[in-house]
Motif scaffolding. Structure first.
Motif, mmCIF file in Angstrom:
data_model
loop_
_atom_site.group_PDB
_atom_site.id
_atom_site.type_symbol
_atom_site.label_atom_id
_atom_site.label_comp_id
_atom_site.label_asym_id
_atom_site.label_seq_id
_atom_site.Cartn_x
_atom_site.Cartn_y
_atom_site.Cartn_z
ATOM 1 N N ALA A 1 7.795 61.478 16.691
ATOM 2 C CA ALA A 1 8.936 61.169 17.549
ATOM 3 C C ALA A 1 8.703 59.756 18.071
ATOM 4 O O ALA A 1 7.788 59.529 18.860
ATOM 5 N N GLU B 1 13.710 56.214 20.632
ATOM 6 C CA GLU B 1 14.455 57.196 21.442
ATOM 7 C C GLU B 1 14.849 56.611 22.801
ATOM 8 O O GLU B 1 15.885 56.956 23.365
ATOM 9 N N ARG C 1 17.907 54.718 22.299
ATOM 10 C CA ARG C 1 19.079 55.590 22.097
ATOM 11 C C ARG C 1 19.299 56.520 23.295
ATOM 12 O O ARG C 1 20.200 57.350 23.286
ATOM 13 N N THR D 1 17.660 59.146 24.323
ATOM 14 C CA THR D 1 17.612 60.573 23.996
ATOM 15 C C THR D 1 16.424 61.271 24.653
ATOM 16 O O THR D 1 16.200 62.458 24.439
ATOM 17 N N ILE D 2 15.646 60.502 25.438
ATOM 18 C CA ILE D 2 14.485 61.107 26.107
ATOM 19 C C ILE D 2 14.932 61.782 27.394
ATOM 20 O O ILE D 2 15.687 61.207 28.171
ATOM 21 N N SER E 1 10.890 63.943 24.133
ATOM 22 C CA SER E 1 11.767 63.264 23.194
ATOM 23 C C SER E 1 12.864 64.234 22.770
ATOM 24 O O SER E 1 12.673 65.464 22.790
ATOM 25 N N GLN F 1 4.634 62.734 19.725
ATOM 26 C CA GLN F 1 5.363 61.686 20.437
ATOM 27 C C GLN F 1 4.499 60.432 20.517
ATOM 28 O O GLN F 1 3.354 60.495 20.986
#
Ligand code: ADP
Ligand code: ZN
Ligand code: ZN
Length: 833
Positions: free
Chosen positions: A490, A495, A498, A500-501, A506, A699
């Motif tokens: 990940a 992330e 974006r 997305t965390i 993640s 991650q």
């Protein structure tokens, strides 16, 4: 009646005694003549040490030469009829003290279970013929005080010191003994207590046919009592069977639901039955039960064959088998074979991996023929295993680090499972030994074979195998149709962009956890840091709460609502205001297992989440019950520190999430890549055993890192190659040996000065080695002691290790002789990990 022989008709013997004190020598004591025929090397003896202490030591040798410069005291008592420690062990102690630069006394202290080391307290009582009023002697005020007190009590040395409020009471006691006012005696308490059990049997008079017939006649009107006797006769074959009458039956087995205790008591009162005690071993020595035989797969058979073949040429062989390849079954087979040939076997496991799981698996096969030696066991249990091995009754022991000290006399095989594991190394106190390396020496003393096993061998071990110093056998396939897990990264940087965390998780990991849970599969989350947050800080002025005793920031633990030092245990409440700028904007930084547990519960409110770390497993059963709940599926998600990475075998784990891989890789230590590779691979191995391929999500913010690439593709060899080249280039083990010297002092300047002096002297006197430092270790103060360290790199093969160690020790002694460094402590760690 005792027969007296004239003293001079016997020779006077002296014994060199090894005492559990950090003084590098043996102490000479005189053997009382009546013990002349009994003293033997390896027996425990009680002696007076200094003026007040009474210690248990080991007889190291016996001779007729009195010490030159002092008069030897008598041995007070010899505790064993037979030696408690074998000659081989004494040799082993000597090796360990020399190699790890400590005293034999320290080794002995670590080796013997506390139950074999007597606690003794010297007792003082009034002389029976003494009367204060009638004595012709004069007594000081303190003496009078004491004598009055002794009219009612018998006191120990330390009680007297406390009562009189003085530290050294020996002169007072000496004066009082001289005046015939008191007597001193040693009360020795053996700490070890055998376990006893109360049992019931027929009395001797009743254990006859005629007597029983008579009894039944009288009992015909007392059906309750009659049924007790009948039950007894059913369970215990009596009459002439003397052996069984010795074991009788337990109350619990005799009394069923419809038989009451009062009937039994009446029968005991009427002299039909009697109660008696027997000593029961904590570990039975009966036959193992029959269990279905596991047939080795073709792969396993091949590996086993190769191991046997390898043993013909190499006493030490490495079994490099991936996780789940079935190494344990091979171990079991080898152990059985060794036991059949009447040799003893030691199976070593790292501290935490000695889970109920593996012990249960082995117990099923070996039953009570196997002893378990573990620090969580009580001392009595440890003494029992020790004595079981010593007497030869116990041929097989599964144990942790300290089981290398057990008194084997015919060791044929040592298996060292998870040989790469760092918990084999003892850090504190001395001896700072590595159980794997110590076991190799033990094996040599016994001419035993050693099998090292791991999915991720230590770089040093693999190097020796590559150099053909050790044999090497591989197992590259998982058992059955099981496949290695798919490992994905990940990318946290990506992330973050974006967005997305969520919290610490993640998007990729959250999605996978959701999927696994919806399929009723289990999840393991690995984060190698306990607590809620490793740091607290003030957002306005940057203040960070630190330990008052150590140079570390305090870890916030939510469940205690406190900030805790992980080095000394210091604790304080979380403040609502910054003590520097009074701001209320106090936040936590970073995350530990506790925080991940909390976030998981938020993301998946329906899932049952449990945490396994030092905080949740402190009790003896804490660990077992967490494992059991996970095994039975009551827990769906297990969050934990490295405790979850080791040796666990669960059926329904399909997903493993790894946090903070970056921190593991970037830890400033030459072993950090190796550690990261081992930990992540081991925890990944928990995913998808048996019929389903598992998945691992790591991650990371450095997805291109070569260590991760090797992990992703299960490329141990490539990882090893890179690592070993690096070690060679920078002359780290296995291309050198390291000795880390740490100077400790409560004064920062004295600490630094002592370290500088030591390093300078070593630089002048040690040739052909590299001396690094002194420098501050990563944590430069622990428990109010400042630390400085000096690292010595000794090229392998070229130098005389014994001589180097002697020189180091000489210079340490010299530094400590300086008045200003008197309170310094200097510690050597040989082969630090
Ligand atoms: P390792 O110790 O190499 O990680 P294990 O010995 O734990 O692997 O084996 C993995 C799994 O495969 C275990 O559940 C074990 O019971 C099973 N297994 C291994 N060998 C056999 C065999 N010969 N027959 C049946 N089951 C086996
Ligand atoms: Zn502040
Ligand atoms: Zn602290």
């Amino acid at each position: 009646m005792e027969i007296f022989e004239p003293e001079d008709s016997r020779s006077t013997l002296f014994a060199e005694i090894l005492l559990p004190v950090p003084i590098p020598k043996l102490f000479t004591y005189r053997v009382p003549a009546k013990l002349n025929d009994h003293v033997r090397t390896g027996q425990r003896a009680i002696v007076q040490f200094g003026d007040r202490k009474v210690l248990t030591g080991l007889i190291y040798n016996v001779h007729e030469t009195p010490p030159k410069d002092y008069e030897a005291k008598y041995i007070l008592e010899v505790l064993d009829e037979f030696p408690s420690v074998t000659d081989v062990q004494l040799k082993f102690f000597q090796w360990m003290a020399d190699y790890y630069m400590c005293t034999m006394g320290e080794v002995m202290n670590a080796a013997l279970p506390a139950g074999l080391k007597l606690s003794s307290e010297s007792m003082v009582q009034l002389h029976p013929a003494f009367s204060l009023e009638e004595s012709e002697h004069a007594f000081s005020e303190k003496e009078q005080m004491l004598l009055k007190r002794l009219q009612h009590d018998t006191l120990t040395y330390s009680e007297i010191a406390k009562f009189l409020g003085v530290k050294y009471i020996y002169s007072i006691l000496k004066s009082l003994t001289g005046k015939n006012a008191i007597v001193l005696f040693e009360e020795v308490k053996e700490k070890y207590k055998p376990r006893t059990e109360k049992r019931i049997r027929l009395t001797a008079e009743m254990n006859k046919e005629e007597a029983l017939e008579e009894l039944f006649k009288t009992l015909s009107s007392k059906p309750k009592q009659e049924s007790v006797v009948l039950k007894y006769l059913q369970e215990v074959p009596v009459l002439h069977d003397h052996a069984n009458n010795k074991t009788g039956i337990t109350k619990k087995d005799l009394l069923t639901d419809d038989i009451s205790e009062s009937s039994l008591h009446t029968l005991i009162k009427n002299n039909v039955f009697e109660e008696f005690e027997i000593v029961v071993p904590r570990f039975g020595f009966e036959e193992a039960h029959e269990v279905p035989v596991v047939l080795l797969s073709e792969e396993q058979q091949r590996a086993q064959g190769e191991i046997f073949k390898s043993f013909e040429q190499h006493n030490i062989t490495l079994l490099h088998g991936i996780t789940g390849s079935g190494k344990t079954e091979i171990y079991i087979n080898l152990i059985k074979k060794a036991l059949e040939s009447d040799a003893q076997v030691l199976y070593l496991l790292p501290e935490i991996a000695l889970t109920t799981q593996i012990v249960q698996r082995l117990k099923k096969v070996f039953g009570p023929a196997m002893g378990v030696y573990h620090s969580k066991f009580s001392d009595n249990e440890r003494v029992e295993v020790w004595n079981g091995v010593l007497s030869g009754k116990l041929k097989f022991v599964t144990g942790v680090r300290s089981s290398v000290f057990l008194p084997f006399d015919n060791l044929g095989l040592i298996i060292i499972d998870e040989e790469h594991d760092a918990s084999y190394k003892q850090q504190e106190p001395a001896p700072r030994y590595h159980a794997r390396d110590a076991a190799l020496v033990m094996a040599q003393l016994h001419h035993a074979k050693v099998l090292l096993g791991s999915a991720t061998p230590a770089v040093e071990t693999y190097y020796h195998a590559e150099q053909n110093k050790y044999g090497l056998v591989r197992l590259d396939k998982r058992f059955g149709d099981a496949q290695l897990p798919e490992i994905v990264l990940a990318d946290m940087g990506e992330e973050r962009k974006r967005k997305t965390i969520k919290g610490e998780f993640s998007g990729l990991l959250l999605k996978n956890i959701g999927e696994a849970l919806s399929l009723k599969e289990q999840v393991i989350i690995f984060q190698n840091r306990r607590g809620y947050s490793p740091m607290v800080n003030c957002e306005d002025c940057g203040w960070v709460p630190k330990c008052v005793n150590c140079a570390v920031s305090l870890t916030y633990h939510q469940f205690r609502n406190a900030m805790v030092c992980h080095y000394c245990g210091y604790r304080e409440a979380l403040k609502s205001n910054c003590p520097v700028c009074t701001s209320t904007r106090i936040t936590t930084v970073g995350y530990g297992t506790e925080k991940l547990e909390e976030e998981l519960k938020l993301h998946f409110p329906d899932a049952s989440v449990q945490r396994m770390d030092l905080d949740t497993t402190r009790s003896k059963t804490g660990y077992d019950s967490i494992i059991e709940q996970f095994e039975t599926g009551q827990t769906q998600v297990l969050v934990g520190t490295q405790m979850v990475t080791k040796g666990l075998d669960f059926d329904k784990v399909s997903l493993v999430g790894v946090f903070n891989a970056d921190r593991m890789m970037h830890f400033p230590d030459f072993r950090s890549y190796e550690r990261a590779y081992q930990l992540i691979t081991q925890v990944s191995g928990r995913a998808g055993r048996r019929d389903k391929k598992g998945k691992v999500v790591i991650q990371t913010s450095s997805p291109e890192h070569p260590v991760l690439t090797h992990i992703l593709h299960h490329h141990y060899q490539e990882f090893y190659r890179r690592e070993v080249d690096d070690r060679k280039q920078h002359s780290y083990p296995p291309f050198s040996r390291l000795i880390e010297i740490t100077v400790k002092h409560i004064d920062k300047k004295a600490c630094r000065d002592a370290a500088v002096m030591l390093a300078e002297q070593l630089r002048t006197h040690l040739q052909g080695v590299r001396i690094l430092g002194p420098g501050e270790p990563m944590i430069s103060k622990i428990r109010n002691q400042f630390l400085m360290s000096v690292l010595i790199k000794i090229p392998r093969g070229k130098s005389d290790l014994v001589q180097i160690k002697t020189i180091i020790q000489q210079h340490i002694d010299q530094v400590l002789k300086e008045k200003i460094f008197r309170n310094a402590r200097i510690i050597c760690d040989v082969d630090p990990v």
